[in-house]
Write an enzyme that holds these catalytic residues in place. Structure first.
Site, PDB file in Angstrom:
ATOM      1  CE1 TYR A 184     -13.487   3.603  -8.402  1.00  0.00           C
ATOM      2  CE2 TYR A 184     -15.723   3.323  -9.222  1.00  0.00           C
ATOM      3  CZ  TYR A 184     -14.689   2.922  -8.397  1.00  0.00           C
ATOM      4  OH  TYR A 184     -14.855   1.834  -7.566  1.00  0.00           O
ATOM      5  CG  ASP A 228       2.722   5.597  -6.393  1.00  0.00           C
ATOM      6  OD1 ASP A 228       1.607   5.239  -6.856  1.00  0.00           O
ATOM      7  OD2 ASP A 228       3.166   6.755  -6.524  1.00  0.00           O
ATOM      8  CB  VAL A 229      -0.467   0.794  -8.131  1.00  0.00           C
ATOM      9  CG1 VAL A 229      -0.532  -0.231  -7.019  1.00  0.00           C
ATOM     10  CG2 VAL A 229      -1.568   1.838  -8.004  1.00  0.00           C
ATOM     11  CE  LYS A 236     -12.179   0.631  -9.715  1.00  0.00           C
ATOM     12  NZ  LYS A 236     -11.193  -0.271  -9.095  1.00  0.00           N
ATOM     13  CB  THR A 238     -14.757   0.435   2.099  1.00  0.00           C
ATOM     14  OG1 THR A 238     -15.066   1.220   0.937  1.00  0.00           O
ATOM     15  CG2 THR A 238     -14.886  -1.033   1.770  1.00  0.00           C
ATOM     16  CG  ASP A 276      -2.179   0.805   1.014  1.00  0.00           C
ATOM     17  OD1 ASP A 276      -3.269   0.201   0.921  1.00  0.00           O
ATOM     18  OD2 ASP A 276      -2.088   2.053   0.926  1.00  0.00           O
TER      19      ASP A 276
HETATM   20  P1  NAI Z   1     -10.333   2.255   0.263  1.00  0.00           P
HETATM   21  O1  NAI Z   1     -10.223   3.717  -0.083  1.00  0.00           O
HETATM   22  O2  NAI Z   1     -10.885   1.885   1.575  1.00  0.00           O
HETATM   23  O3  NAI Z   1      -8.896   1.562   0.062  1.00  0.00           O
HETATM   24  C1  NAI Z   1      -8.091   1.845  -1.054  1.00  0.00           C
HETATM   25  C2  NAI Z   1      -6.641   1.546  -0.694  1.00  0.00           C
HETATM   26  O4  NAI Z   1      -5.835   1.838  -1.847  1.00  0.00           O
HETATM   27  C3  NAI Z   1      -6.105   2.402   0.455  1.00  0.00           C
HETATM   28  O5  NAI Z   1      -5.482   1.588   1.418  1.00  0.00           O
HETATM   29  C4  NAI Z   1      -5.126   3.345  -0.233  1.00  0.00           C
HETATM   30  O6  NAI Z   1      -4.041   3.726   0.610  1.00  0.00           O
HETATM   31  C5  NAI Z   1      -4.639   2.477  -1.395  1.00  0.00           C
HETATM   32  N1  NAI Z   1      -4.068   3.273  -2.492  1.00  0.00           N
HETATM   33  C6  NAI Z   1      -4.552   4.405  -3.055  1.00  0.00           C
HETATM   34  N2  NAI Z   1      -3.702   4.857  -4.000  1.00  0.00           N
HETATM   35  C7  NAI Z   1      -2.674   3.970  -4.062  1.00  0.00           C
HETATM   36  C8  NAI Z   1      -1.490   3.888  -4.839  1.00  0.00           C
HETATM   37  N3  NAI Z   1      -1.174   4.840  -5.766  1.00  0.00           N
HETATM   38  N4  NAI Z   1      -0.658   2.840  -4.648  1.00  0.00           N
HETATM   39  C9  NAI Z   1      -0.931   1.899  -3.712  1.00  0.00           C
HETATM   40  N5  NAI Z   1      -2.030   1.935  -2.919  1.00  0.00           N
HETATM   41  C10 NAI Z   1      -2.890   2.965  -3.102  1.00  0.00           C
HETATM   42  O7  NAI Z   1     -11.184   1.607  -0.925  1.00  0.00           O
HETATM   43  P2  NAI Z   1     -12.117   0.291  -0.981  1.00  0.00           P
HETATM   44  O8  NAI Z   1     -13.516   0.713  -0.921  1.00  0.00           O
HETATM   45  O9  NAI Z   1     -11.601  -0.751  -0.080  1.00  0.00           O
HETATM   46  O10 NAI Z   1     -11.857  -0.117  -2.506  1.00  0.00           O
HETATM   47  C11 NAI Z   1     -10.913  -1.106  -2.889  1.00  0.00           C
HETATM   48  C12 NAI Z   1     -11.131  -1.362  -4.366  1.00  0.00           C
HETATM   49  O11 NAI Z   1     -12.460  -1.798  -4.569  1.00  0.00           O
HETATM   50  C13 NAI Z   1     -10.947  -0.115  -5.243  1.00  0.00           C
HETATM   51  O12 NAI Z   1     -10.322  -0.476  -6.456  1.00  0.00           O
HETATM   52  C14 NAI Z   1     -12.371   0.328  -5.478  1.00  0.00           C
HETATM   53  O13 NAI Z   1     -12.507   1.063  -6.659  1.00  0.00           O
HETATM   54  C15 NAI Z   1     -13.080  -1.008  -5.565  1.00  0.00           C
HETATM   55  N6  NAI Z   1     -14.522  -0.943  -5.332  1.00  0.00           N
HETATM   56  C16 NAI Z   1     -15.026  -0.484  -4.155  1.00  0.00           C
HETATM   57  C17 NAI Z   1     -16.394  -0.435  -3.966  1.00  0.00           C
HETATM   58  C18 NAI Z   1     -17.014   0.058  -2.697  1.00  0.00           C
HETATM   59  O14 NAI Z   1     -18.240   0.191  -2.668  1.00  0.00           O
HETATM   60  N7  NAI Z   1     -16.264   0.305  -1.635  1.00  0.00           N
HETATM   61  C19 NAI Z   1     -17.322  -0.888  -5.014  1.00  0.00           C
HETATM   62  C20 NAI Z   1     -16.678  -1.356  -6.201  1.00  0.00           C
HETATM   63  C21 NAI Z   1     -15.316  -1.385  -6.355  1.00  0.00           C
END
Ligand code: NAI
Length: 250
Positions: free
Chosen positions: A154, A60-61, A158, A189, A37
């Site tokens: 976004y 950093d992705v 996706k 989340t 992360d």
């Molecule tokens: P979140 O915001 O809780 O977690 C995202 C994580 O990605 C964080 O730990 C952040 O530090 C990390 N991150 C951000 N930029 C980064 C980078 N450049 N390099 C490495 N790490 C980085 O998000 P959540 O809700 O857990 O989402 C996870 C995945 O699921 C995302 O791809 C999101 O688009 C997808 N998603 C989420 C939904 C939801 O309802 N929460 C629904 C559909 C998809």
């Protein structure tokens, strides 16, 4: 049941939300989990609570050299990577007419380019070993425009990571590497709460479109990812599994 004991799994964006829940599911199944992360401190605290043979690493992705060095470092330390989850993602609300170049570029760079870098670097390693499973985290936003929020950058990212899984599956299948996508619906989340700005009206609008009339818990997505990472899904590649509480069923 999944028989992933001892396998090494890397989860980008694994410090919180869906990534952290996936880490717990995989660790509970006996996998050795690496939380990768940009937020290294939170990743480290999660590793402490997971215990077992898990580790945290900064990534950093959006930077391919950072992704490459994580692959090399983890492969070295754990003797190989079996499962790679491209989960890191961001979302910012803006009408397309007001969307700045910066927000467009930032979103595509994390959500689309970051996923490709993760898939490519993991697959270079896995193709050499002749096995591995990669999972891209897509979204229901790949299939329907986000509403009431405005998320063109976004949503197209996706859609891109879902389609990417199909394209790359065909290229890598002969090398023993599978790649699939999971498309979650509204999941409980931090990302979701920030998008909804904790607004009861927005939450109500979202839930009114969900046949199960509830938010999905992050570990429910983690279990789908664990299935795709395991040999229980050995014939599944190039697929997008919707885990959306019925959102796209009507
Ligand atoms: P979140 O915001 O809780 O977690 C995202 C994580 O990605 C964080 O730990 C952040 O530090 C990390 N991150 C951000 N930029 C980064 C980078 N450049 N390099 C490495 N790490 C980085 O998000 P959540 O809700 O857990 O989402 C996870 C995945 O699921 C995302 O791809 C999101 O688009 C997808 N998603 C989420 C939904 C939801 O309802 N929460 C629904 C559909 C998809």
């Amino acid at each position: 049941m999944l028989d992933i004991g001892g396998k090494c799994a890397v989860i980008t964006g694994g410090a919180q939300g869906i990534g952290a829940a996936t880490a717990r599911v995989l660790a509970d199944e006996g996998a050795r989990v690496v939380i990768a992360d940009i937020n290294y401190e939170t990743a480290q605290s999660l590793v402490k609570s997971l215990g077992g043979d898990s580790a945290a690493v900064r990534i950093d992705v959006t930077d391919s050299s950072s992704v490459r060095s994580v692959v090399e470092q983890v492969a070295d330390q754990f003797g190989g990577i079996d499962i790679w989850v491209n989960n890191a993602g961001i979302a910012e609300d803006s009408l397309a007419l007001d969307l700045t170049d910066e927000v467009w570029q930032r979103t595509l760079s994390v959500d689309l380019t970051g996923t490709f870098y993760g898939a490519r670097e993991a697959a270079r390693h896995m193709c050499e070993r002749g096995s591995g499973s990669i999972i891209n985290v897509s979204s229901i936003a790949a299939f329907r425009a986000s509403r009431p929020e405005h998320h063109v950058a976004y949503d197209v990212s996706k859609a891109g990571v879902a389609h990417m899984a199909k394209i790359l599956a065909a290229e890598w299948a002969p090398r023993g590497v599978r790649i699939n996508a999971v498309a979650p619906g509204y999941t409980n989340t931090e990302l979701l709460r920030s998008v909804g700005s904790a607004s009861p009206a927005i939450m109500e609008q979202w839930l009114s479109q969900v046949p199960q009339q509830r938010l999905i818990e992050p570990d429910e997505i983690g279990r789908v990812i664990a299935f795709l990472g395991s040999d229980a899904s050995s014939s599944v590649t190039g697929q997008v599994i919707l885990a959306d509480a019925g959102f796209t069923s009507w």
